[in-house]
Design a protein around this motif. Structure first.
Motif, PDB file in Angstrom:
ATOM      1  N   LEU A  77       0.843  -1.197   0.000  1.00 49.14           N
ATOM      2  CA  LEU A  77       0.000   0.000   0.000  1.00 49.14           C
ATOM      3  C   LEU A  77       0.877   1.245   0.000  1.00 49.14           C
ATOM      4  N   PRO A  78       0.508   2.275  -0.753  1.00 56.80           N
ATOM      5  CA  PRO A  78       1.204   3.553  -0.625  1.00 56.80           C
ATOM      6  C   PRO A  78       0.856   4.168   0.729  1.00 56.80           C
ATOM      7  N   VAL A  79       1.844   4.748   1.413  1.00 51.87           N
ATOM      8  CA  VAL A  79       1.631   5.224   2.771  1.00 51.87           C
ATOM      9  C   VAL A  79       2.055   6.684   2.916  1.00 51.87           C
ATOM     10  N   VAL A  80       1.329   7.369   3.803  1.00 53.91           N
ATOM     11  CA  VAL A  80       1.705   8.702   4.275  1.00 53.91           C
ATOM     12  C   VAL A  80       1.774   8.611   5.792  1.00 53.91           C
ATOM     13  N   SER A  81       2.874   9.073   6.384  1.00 55.38           N
ATOM     14  CA  SER A  81       3.047   8.974   7.829  1.00 55.38           C
ATOM     15  C   SER A  81       3.715  10.226   8.381  1.00 55.38           C
ATOM     16  N   THR A  82       3.394  10.539   9.623  1.00 61.19           N
ATOM     17  CA  THR A  82       4.142  11.560  10.330  1.00 61.19           C
ATOM     18  C   THR A  82       5.552  11.036  10.632  1.00 61.19           C
ATOM     19  N   LYS A  83       6.460  11.964  10.939  1.00 58.63           N
ATOM     20  CA  LYS A  83       7.874  11.624  11.129  1.00 58.63           C
ATOM     21  C   LYS A  83       8.124  11.117  12.550  1.00 58.63           C
ATOM     22  N   VAL A  84       7.500  10.001  12.862  1.00 55.67           N
ATOM     23  CA  VAL A  84       7.675   9.400  14.176  1.00 55.67           C
ATOM     24  C   VAL A  84       8.769   8.336  14.120  1.00 55.67           C
ATOM     25  N   SER A  85       9.257   7.981  15.302  1.00 49.97           N
ATOM     26  CA  SER A  85      10.234   6.906  15.389  1.00 49.97           C
ATOM     27  C   SER A  85       9.668   5.655  14.730  1.00 49.97           C
ATOM     28  N   GLY A  86      10.495   4.945  14.017  1.00 52.45           N
ATOM     29  CA  GLY A  86      10.038   3.772  13.275  1.00 52.45           C
ATOM     30  C   GLY A  86       9.711   4.139  11.847  1.00 52.45           C
ATOM     31  N   ALA A  87       8.808   5.090  11.655  1.00 53.23           N
ATOM     32  CA  ALA A  87       8.463   5.518  10.301  1.00 53.23           C
ATOM     33  C   ALA A  87       9.676   6.119   9.599  1.00 53.23           C
ATOM     34  N   VAL A  88      10.430   6.949  10.307  1.00 54.82           N
ATOM     35  CA  VAL A  88      11.603   7.576   9.676  1.00 54.82           C
ATOM     36  C   VAL A  88      12.714   6.565   9.425  1.00 54.82           C
ATOM     37  N   ASP A 118      11.448   9.182   2.021  1.00 56.64           N
ATOM     38  CA  ASP A 118      10.439  10.139   1.575  1.00 56.64           C
ATOM     39  C   ASP A 118      10.458  10.306   0.058  1.00 56.64           C
ATOM     40  N   GLY A 119       9.283  10.076  -0.543  1.00 61.35           N
ATOM     41  CA  GLY A 119       9.148  10.222  -1.982  1.00 61.35           C
ATOM     42  C   GLY A 119       9.523   8.991  -2.769  1.00 61.35           C
ATOM     43  N   GLU A 120      10.086   7.977  -2.086  1.00 61.04           N
ATOM     44  CA  GLU A 120      10.513   6.758  -2.774  1.00 61.04           C
ATOM     45  C   GLU A 120       9.614   5.576  -2.430  1.00 61.04           C
ATOM     46  N   ASN A 121       9.394   5.332  -1.128  1.00 60.65           N
ATOM     47  CA  ASN A 121       8.500   4.233  -0.741  1.00 60.65           C
ATOM     48  C   ASN A 121       7.385   4.709   0.185  1.00 60.65           C
ATOM     49  N   GLY A 122       7.172   6.017   0.216  1.00 56.87           N
ATOM     50  CA  GLY A 122       6.132   6.615   1.041  1.00 56.87           C
ATOM     51  C   GLY A 122       6.400   8.100   1.185  1.00 56.87           C
ATOM     52  N   LEU A 123       5.508   8.789   1.890  1.00 55.81           N
ATOM     53  CA  LEU A 123       5.682  10.215   2.146  1.00 55.81           C
ATOM     54  C   LEU A 123       5.680  10.470   3.649  1.00 55.81           C
ATOM     55  N   LEU A 124       6.554  11.368   4.085  1.00 59.16           N
ATOM     56  CA  LEU A 124       6.665  11.737   5.489  1.00 59.16           C
ATOM     57  C   LEU A 124       6.229  13.185   5.676  1.00 59.16           C
ATOM     58  N   VAL A 125       5.542  13.440   6.792  1.00 58.72           N
ATOM     59  CA  VAL A 125       5.099  14.796   7.112  1.00 58.72           C
ATOM     60  C   VAL A 125       5.419  15.091   8.567  1.00 58.72           C
ATOM     61  N   ASP A 126       5.504  16.368   8.901  1.00 61.38           N
ATOM     62  CA  ASP A 126       5.798  16.763  10.273  1.00 61.38           C
ATOM     63  C   ASP A 126       4.673  16.356  11.214  1.00 61.38           C
ATOM     64  N   GLU A 149      -1.065   8.919  -9.693  1.00 64.38           N
ATOM     65  CA  GLU A 149      -1.138   7.449  -9.735  1.00 64.38           C
ATOM     66  C   GLU A 149       0.245   6.825  -9.861  1.00 64.38           C
ATOM     67  N   ALA A 150       1.131   7.443 -10.635  1.00 67.88           N
ATOM     68  CA  ALA A 150       2.487   6.896 -10.808  1.00 67.88           C
ATOM     69  C   ALA A 150       3.249   6.927  -9.489  1.00 67.88           C
ATOM     70  N   LEU A 151       3.077   7.983  -8.710  1.00 64.22           N
ATOM     71  CA  LEU A 151       3.727   8.071  -7.400  1.00 64.22           C
ATOM     72  C   LEU A 151       3.198   6.991  -6.484  1.00 64.22           C
ATOM     73  N   ARG A 152       1.878   6.816  -6.456  1.00 64.17           N
ATOM     74  CA  ARG A 152       1.286   5.778  -5.610  1.00 64.17           C
ATOM     75  C   ARG A 152       1.834   4.403  -5.966  1.00 64.17           C
ATOM     76  N   GLU A 153       1.846   4.099  -7.249  1.00 63.14           N
ATOM     77  CA  GLU A 153       2.289   2.768  -7.670  1.00 63.14           C
ATOM     78  C   GLU A 153       3.779   2.571  -7.404  1.00 63.14           C
ATOM     79  N   GLY A 154       4.585   3.587  -7.637  1.00 68.81           N
ATOM     80  CA  GLY A 154       6.016   3.470  -7.381  1.00 68.81           C
ATOM     81  C   GLY A 154       6.317   3.287  -5.910  1.00 68.81           C
ATOM     82  N   CYS A 155       5.675   4.075  -5.061  1.00 71.33           N
ATOM     83  CA  CYS A 155       5.879   3.948  -3.621  1.00 71.33           C
ATOM     84  C   CYS A 155       5.409   2.585  -3.115  1.00 71.33           C
ATOM     85  N   ALA A 156       4.287   2.126  -3.640  1.00 75.23           N
ATOM     86  CA  ALA A 156       3.745   0.836  -3.216  1.00 75.23           C
ATOM     87  C   ALA A 156       4.702  -0.305  -3.544  1.00 75.23           C
TER      88      ALA A 156
END
Length: 357
Positions: free
Chosen positions: A276-287, A292-300, A318-325
């Motif tokens: 699944l394509p993911v968006v996550s805050t920059k918490v421990s584990g996620a970072v 960022d931008g390669e297998n998901g997106l990180l936000v503050d 759609e290309a970003l979603r599929e690439g990250c996924a």
């Protein structure tokens, strides 16, 4: 080897999921495994029938902490396990006090970000008691670096194991619904209202999309009321904790996590390993796992605007979603249960040697 694993309950939670997977893999390898649970609560995760389960409250009733400590000390002394592995800070502290002076090695595992997970007094008490554990396991270098040098020297970083079976990579192959999902307890730490607010910000641009929260928690009714007030009640689902969560989220377009802090989120790792394509805050584990931008997106953390913008970016592209996924699904090899169990067993052997066992 006789291994005792201690945790509070086997209700829904990341630590409980890890305990279930490790216990199952350990008994497969021929070890004798016992789960020592503090509370008598309903079991959410199916425990391998070869694993013995002992519950404090079923033996001694709902007694105070001191009674639990004294009972555990005597029980562990009688059972004579080769090692005790304890999960979650409150129970780690109970086990450290209970096992002081015993020969049995004790490994404690801190499962949340120690920088911000508890109040100051509680944190200081935990930091002091952890000096008396034989080893500590955390889930990220960020968490390891929190502790003093004395504790860091006996700390290993071990990621959570993920065992999805047929669901590994399945999201890459399944047709998509216009659905955004999040998995976890509906509690303040997870910022469910910020996720809902970000969804509201996008609701006119993406009128066919729905938002689903999978998990239980004290904020469930508050989220429902807010969705009603926003005029989004028909597009927001809160089905609770479900046993078929992988099936339900596998067709989603996007997985979102907005936590203020985490140790290492099982739900996030599982979503990534599913593809699944993911968006996550920059918490421990996620970072540690998201590039960022390669297998998901990180936000503050705490940024509604950042979350909204990242979700919009994913939903539009759609290309970003599929690439990250695709890249996210590659994480499964690093988190394979056998590989992670090898790391745990190496930690056990190292700790036993240091203890002179």
């Amino acid at each position: 080897m006789k291994i005792m694993i201690s945790v509070g309950t086997m209700t829904q939670g990341g630590a409980e999921r890890v305990v279930c997977l490790l216990a199952q893999e350990m008994v497969k390898r021929g070890h004798e495994v016992e789960l020592l649970l503090y509370y008598d609560r309903p079991v959410f995760y199916a425990v391998d029938p070869r694993v013995r389960v002992t519950v404090d409250e079923q033996v001694i009733g709902r007694k105070n902490v001191l009674r639990h400590i004294l009972w555990r000390r005597n029980y562990i002394r009688r059972q004579r396990p080769d090692v005790v592995i304890s999960f979650l800070a409150p129970f780690n502290m109970v086990n450290i006090v209970a096992m002081m002076g015993l020969k049995t090695p004790l490994i404690v595992s801190d499962r949340n970000d120690p920088h911000c997970a508890e109040g100051w007094v509680y944190r200081k008490a935990k930091d002091f008691l952890y000096r008396f554990a034989d080893a500590l396991v955390v889930q990220s270098e960020n968490n390891r670096n929190y502790f003093c040098r004395t504790i860091r020297r006996k700390t290993d970083v071990i990621y959570n194991p993920i065992d999805l079976g047929e669901y590994q990579g399945c999201a890459l192959r399944r047709p998509k619904e216009k659905k955004i999902v999040t998995v976890g307890r509906v509690i303040p730490q997870k910022r469910p209202l910020m996720i809902l607010d970000a969804f509201r910000n996008l609701s006119e641009e993406f009128p066919e999309h729905r938002l689903a929260f999978y998990g239980e928690g004290d904020m469930r009714e508050e989220v429902l009321r807010a969705a009603e007030a926003y005029g989004l009640r028909e597009r927001v689902e809160l089905p609770g904790a479900v046993t078929d969560v992988f099936e339900r989220i596998s067709t989603a377009e996007l997985f979102v996590m907005a936590s203020d802090y985490e140790g290492m989120s099982n739900a996030l790792l599982e979503a990534m390993c599913m593809g699944l394509p993911v968006v996550s805050t920059k918490v421990s584990g996620a970072v540690d796992v998201i590039r960022d931008g390669e297998n998901g997106l990180l936000v503050d953390c705490g940024s509604e605007k950042g979350l909204t913008d990242a979700m919009r970016r994913m939903l539009r592209d759609e290309a970003l979603r599929e690439g990250c996924a695709r890249k996210a699904a590659e994480l499964a090899g690093e988190l394979e249960i056998g590989r992670i169990t090898d790391e745990w067993m190496a930690c056990v052997e190292k700790t036993r040697r240091k203890k002179g066992m």
